[in-house]
Enzyme design. Structure first.
Site: not given
Length: 398
Positions: A88, A354, A384
Site C-alpha cells: 500500500c 484504494h 498502513c
C-alpha cells in the site's frame, strides 16, 4: 542537501473494480499521467533523469513498469525507469525514493508515480513449470493470495487476509460496527462534496476508453463515491467475517488508477521554468505486528515527528489512507488526536478508492492541491501497509 520539490501532481479518476477503466491496461493508465505531467510542465523530456513508478501487483506483461510506461508514453529511449513495491505504501515509496535521488545530487529531475489496475490482476499457478503427472492444477487469485501471503506463516501463524487484521484492531480498541459505518458515511459525503464543489478539477486527468462499437468514452470522475450513502444503508450490509465489523461499505475499494508528478531539485526549478506546489520535508517507515498491520501509521508518525521536530499542532492537513474504517479509528485512538476539519477532508480509500500502487501518489496529489487552496503550511500523509508496516511523509507548501 538539496530540497526536493513536487511539481504538477496529477491523477486519473479512480475506476471501480470491473468498472469503467476495466479494459484499460495498466501501461495505458501510467502513460496517461506521464504524458499529462510532461504536457502540463512543458519540460523537455530529455531532462528527465529517471522514472520511479510503483505497482504492487506486477506481472510479466509489463515488467519494470517505470521503464515500460516511460517508453509507452513516448519518453526518449535514454530515459531509464524502475519499479517500487512497498504494498500500500509503494506509491509513497516511489516519491520518497525519487526525492532522495534528487536530494543527493544523483538526479535533477525524476518523474515519480504509481499505478494499479486491480480489475486486470490475473490468476496464476505455481505448479506448472515442470508439469504435473496427475491431479488438478490450482489457480491462485493474485489479489487474495497476496493478502494471505503478506507475512511468513511459520513465524506469525496464518492470517486469512487484511480483513482479519482490521477485526483484530476493532476488538483491541473496542470499535463498533456502528462507529465504522458512521466513519464510512462521512468519507463518502466529504468526497461527494469535493466533487460537487470542483475541488478535484485541477488534479484529475481524464482517461479515454475505446469501445468495441461507437465512440470512445471519456472517464473523468471517480466511480466509487456514493453521495447517497447513509448509516441505514450501510447497516444492512453483511459483515465479511461472522460477528465482525468490516463490510464492503466500511472498507476500502479495489480500484484502477494512476498518479504522477515531477520531483525536482529546488536549485534547478528556475532554470527549467518549473513552479513547485510543495516540498518533501521528511519521511519514515516502521514495522508492526502483521496481525494488526493497520496500526502501522502510529510508529511511523512517531518516528517522523522525532526526526522533524513537528507535531499535530503544526499540521494543516492530515491524511490517513482508509484501508478500513476501524483501522483509521484505531490509529486516531492511539494518537489521542482527532480533528475532522483536518483529517481526510476530501474523502479517502473508502470513498475515493484504494488502487494500491497508485494510492500514495493519489493522496499526495489531492492533499497538496488542498493545502494550496487553504493557504496552509504543512500536511502529513500516512498509510498502513499489509505485512505489518506503516509509512508517513511530511510535506510543506511551496
Amino acid at each position: 542537501m538539496r530540497r526536493a520539490a513536487i511539481v504538477s501532481p496529477v491523477r486519473t479518476p479512480v475506476g471501480a473494480f470491473g468498472g469503467a477503466l476495466r479494459t484499460v491496461p495498466v501501461e495505458d493508465l501510467a502513460a496517461t499521467v506521464i504524458k499529462a505531467v510532461v504536457e502540463r510542465t512543458g519540460i523537455d523530456p530529455e531532462r528527465i533523469d529517471d522514472v520511479a513508478m510503483a505497482q504492487s501487483y506486477a506481472n510479466s506483461e509489463t515488467p519494470c513498469i517505470g521503464r515500460w510506461a516511460a517508453l509507452h508514453a513516448g519518453l526518449p529511449i535514454g530515459v531509464p525507469g524502475f519499479q517500487t513495491d512497498r504494498r500500500c505504501g509503494g506509491g509513497l515509496q516511489a516519491l520518497v525514493t525519487a526525492a532522495m535521488m534528487v536530494q543527493t545530487g544523483a538526479c535533477d529531475v525524476v518523474l515519480a508515480g504509481g499505478v494499479e489496475s486491480m480489475s486486470n490482476i490475473e490468476h496464476y499457478t505455481t505448479s506448472m513449470r515442470w508439469g504435473r503427472r496427475a491431479g488438478n492444477v490450482e489457480l491462485y487469485d493474485r489479489l487474495d493470495r497476496g493478502r494471505e501471503r503478506s507475512q511468513p506463516e511459520h513465524r506469525f501463524g496464518k492470517i486469512s487476509g487484511m480483513v482479519e487484521t482490521a477485526e483484530n484492531l476493532a476488538e483491541r480498541y473496542g470499535i463498533s460496527r456502528e462507529a465504522a459505518d458512521r466513519f464510512a458515511v462521512t468519507s463518502h459525503l466529504k468526497a461527494a462534496a469535493a466533487w460537487e464543489s470542483g475541488v478535484f478539477k485541477d488534479e484529475v486527468v481524464p482517461v479515454t476508453v475505446p469501445q468495441r462499437r461507437g465512440e470512445p468514452v471519456v472517464v473523468d470522475r471517480d466511480e466509487g463515491v456514493r453521495p447517497d450513502s447513509n448509516a441505514e444503508v450501510l447497516g444492512r450490509l453483511r459483515t465479511v467475517m461472522p460477528g465482525g465489523t468490516v463490510t464492503a461499505g466500511n472498507a476500502s475499494q479495489q480500484n484502477d488508477a494512476a498518479a504522477a508528478c515531477l520531483i525536482v531539485a529546488e536549485d534547478r526549478l528556475e532554470a527549467l521554468g518549473l513552479e513547485p506546489i510543495g516540498f518533501l520535508e521528511g519521511w519514515a517507515a516502521a514495522g508492526c505486528d502483521p496481525a494488526v498491520m493497520g496500526i502501522g501509521p502510529v510508529p511511523a508518525v512517531a518516528k517522523l515527528f522525532a526526526r522533524t521536530g513537528k507535531s499535530f499542532d503544526d499540521l494543516d492537513l492530515v491524511e490517513i489512507n482508509e484501508a478500513f474504517a476501524v483501522q483509521v479509528l484505531a490509529v486516531l485512538a492511539e494518537w489521542g488526536w482527532h480533528d475532522p476539519d483536518r483529517i481526510n477532508v476530501n474523502g479517502s480509500g473508502i470513498s475515493l478508492g484504494h488502487p494500491i500502487g497508485a494510492t500514495g501518489v493519489r493522496i499526495m496529489t489531492t492533499m497538496l492541491h488542498e493545502l494550496r487552496r487553504r493557504g496552509g503550511r504543512y500536511a502529513l500523509e500516512t498509510m498502513c501497509i499489509g505485512g505489518g508496516q506503516g509509512m508517513a511523509a511530511l510535506f510543506s507548501a511551496a
